[in-house]
Motif scaffolding. Structure first.
Motif, PDB file in Angstrom:
ATOM      1  N   UNK A   1       0.827  -1.204   0.000  1.00 23.49           N
ATOM      2  CA  UNK A   1       0.000   0.000   0.000  1.00 23.49           C
ATOM      3  C   UNK A   1       0.866   1.261   0.000  1.00 23.49           C
ATOM      4  N   UNK A   2       2.002   1.212   0.718  1.00 27.94           N
ATOM      5  CA  UNK A   2       2.890   2.374   0.752  1.00 27.94           C
ATOM      6  C   UNK A   2       3.522   2.615  -0.611  1.00 27.94           C
ATOM      7  N   UNK A   3       3.905   1.540  -1.283  1.00 25.38           N
ATOM      8  CA  UNK A   3       4.446   1.689  -2.633  1.00 25.38           C
ATOM      9  C   UNK A   3       3.432   2.301  -3.581  1.00 25.38           C
ATOM     10  N   UNK A   4       2.173   1.928  -3.388  1.00 24.87           N
ATOM     11  CA  UNK A   4       1.100   2.489  -4.204  1.00 24.87           C
ATOM     12  C   UNK A   4       0.968   3.993  -3.969  1.00 24.87           C
ATOM     13  N   UNK A   5       0.987   4.384  -2.706  1.00 22.58           N
ATOM     14  CA  UNK A   5       0.872   5.802  -2.374  1.00 22.58           C
ATOM     15  C   UNK A   5       2.080   6.589  -2.860  1.00 22.58           C
ATOM     16  N   UNK A   6       3.255   5.982  -2.777  1.00 22.03           N
ATOM     17  CA  UNK A   6       4.468   6.645  -3.277  1.00 22.03           C
ATOM     18  C   UNK A   6       4.371   6.880  -4.787  1.00 22.03           C
ATOM     19  N   UNK A   7       3.914   5.869  -5.514  1.00 25.40           N
ATOM     20  CA  UNK A   7       3.760   6.017  -6.959  1.00 25.40           C
ATOM     21  C   UNK A   7       2.761   7.097  -7.318  1.00 25.40           C
ATOM     22  N   UNK A   8       1.652   7.147  -6.580  1.00 20.93           N
ATOM     23  CA  UNK A   8       0.643   8.182  -6.799  1.00 20.93           C
ATOM     24  C   UNK A   8       1.249   9.569  -6.598  1.00 20.93           C
ATOM     25  N   UNK A   9       2.011   9.714  -5.508  1.00 27.59           N
ATOM     26  CA  UNK A   9       2.632  11.018  -5.208  1.00 27.59           C
ATOM     27  C   UNK A   9       3.617  11.431  -6.303  1.00 27.59           C
ATOM     28  N   UNK A  10       4.466  10.512  -6.743  1.00 28.32           N
ATOM     29  CA  UNK A  10       5.477  10.820  -7.769  1.00 28.32           C
ATOM     30  C   UNK A  10       4.800  11.263  -9.070  1.00 28.32           C
ATOM     31  N   UNK A  11       3.762  10.536  -9.468  1.00 28.06           N
ATOM     32  CA  UNK A  11       3.063  10.881 -10.712  1.00 28.06           C
ATOM     33  C   UNK A  11       2.373  12.239 -10.599  1.00 28.06           C
ATOM     34  N   UNK A  12       1.725  12.497  -9.460  1.00 27.13           N
ATOM     35  CA  UNK A  12       1.023  13.777  -9.280  1.00 27.13           C
ATOM     36  C   UNK A  12       2.017  14.941  -9.264  1.00 27.13           C
ATOM     37  N   UNK A  13       3.154  14.755  -8.611  1.00 31.24           N
ATOM     38  CA  UNK A  13       4.165  15.813  -8.569  1.00 31.24           C
ATOM     39  C   UNK A  13       4.724  16.084  -9.967  1.00 31.24           C
ATOM     40  N   UNK A  14       4.924  15.022 -10.732  1.00 27.57           N
ATOM     41  CA  UNK A  14       5.403  15.192 -12.098  1.00 27.57           C
ATOM     42  C   UNK A  14       4.423  15.981 -12.947  1.00 27.57           C
ATOM     43  N   UNK A  15       3.146  15.657 -12.818  1.00 25.87           N
ATOM     44  CA  UNK A  15       2.121  16.386 -13.578  1.00 25.87           C
ATOM     45  C   UNK A  15       2.047  17.849 -13.145  1.00 25.87           C
ATOM     46  N   UNK A  16       2.174  18.090 -11.841  1.00 19.98           N
ATOM     47  CA  UNK A  16       2.146  19.475 -11.354  1.00 19.98           C
ATOM     48  C   UNK A  16       3.316  20.273 -11.919  1.00 19.98           C
TER      49      UNK A  16
END
Length: 204
Positions: A39-54
Motif C-alpha cells: 500500500x505504501x508503494x502504491x501511495x508513493x507512486x501516486x505522489x510521484x506521478x502527481x508531482x510530475x504532472x504538477x
C-alpha cells in the motif's frame, strides 16, 4: 529557448510514467500477496506521478509554447481511478471483486496509452533539446571566430584579451548571444570601441 527547462520537462514526464508504473506494480503485489506493505508503494507512486504532472503544468503555464500535458493528465487520472478501485476492494475484503477488475485488463489498455503518450512527449522534447544544443554549438563556433579576430591584436586568456601593457576584459555576453563581428587587424582603440569594453586595466 532554455535548455534547462526542456531537461526539466523531460524529467517531469519521466517521473509521471515512473510513478504510474510504481503504483501499478504495488497494486499487483497487493493482489497477489495481500501484504499491506504494498500500500505504501502504491501511495508513493501516486505522489510521484502527481508531482510530475504538477511540474509539467507549472512549466507550461510559464511558457505557453510548451506542449500541454492535459491528455497525459487525463490518462493518468483514469489509470488511478482503476487502481484506486482495486486497492479499495482489497482493503474492504472484496478480493474477488478486485481480482475480477484486474482480470478485465482495462488497466493495461490505459497503461499502454500512457506509455504511448509519454513516449511521444519525450521524443518531441528530446528533439527540441537537440535543436537547442545545435544552436549553442553554432553560437560557440561564431565566438571562436571572433576570438580568433581578437587574438590578431593580443593574446586571449580565459575571459580577457592581453595586449602589450594592457588587459581588456571580455564582455559577459561574448559566446552567449549578442556577438559583435570583428574584422582582423583592428587596432586596440578600435577593438575597445567595437565590443564596448568598459575600460582598460594596466598590467604592472
Amino acid at each position: 529557448e532554455n535548455g534547462r527547462e526542456t531537461v526539466r520537462l523531460i524529467q517531469a514526464t519521466t517521473a509521471v510514467r515512473a510513478g504510474v508504473l510504481r503504483a501499478e506494480s504495488a497494486q499487483r503485489g497487493l493482489l497477489l500477496t495481500g501484504d499491506e506493505q504494498y500500500s505504501q508503494g502504491y501511495l508513493d507512486g501516486l505522489r510521484i506521478a502527481r508531482e510530475g504532472l504538477a511540474s509539467l503544468r507549472g512549466m507550461v503555464a510559464a511558457d505557453p509554447t510548451r506542449e500541454s500535458p492535459d491528455r497525459l493528465s487525463g490518462l493518468v487520472d483514469r489509470k488511478f481511478e482503476e487502481l484506486d478501485r482495486t486497492v479499495a476492494y482489497m482493503h474492504g475484503g472484496q478480493e474477488e471483486a478486485a481480482i475480477a477488475l484486474f482480470a478485465s485488463r482495462q488497466g493495461d489498455e490505459i497503461m499502454a496509452a500512457i506509455s504511448s503518450e509519454t513516449d511521444g512527449l519525450l521524443a518531441r522534447q528530446e528533439r527540441r533539446l537537440a535543436a537547442y544544443y545545435a544552436d549553442v554549438d553554432r553560437s560557440q563556433r561564431r565566438s571562436s571566430h571572433i576570438l580568433t579576430g581578437l587574438a590578431a591584436g593580443g593574446l586571449v586568456f580565459g575571459r580577457a584579451v592581453v595586449f602589450p601593457h594592457r588587459v581588456l576584459p571580455l564582455p559577459a555576453g561574448l559566446g552567449e548571444g549578442g556577438l559583435v563581428q570583428k574584422e582582423q587587424g583592428a587596432d586596440e582603440g578600435q577593438l575597445s570601441a567595437e565590443i564596448g569594453f568598459l575600460g582598460h586595466q594596466s598590467v604592472d
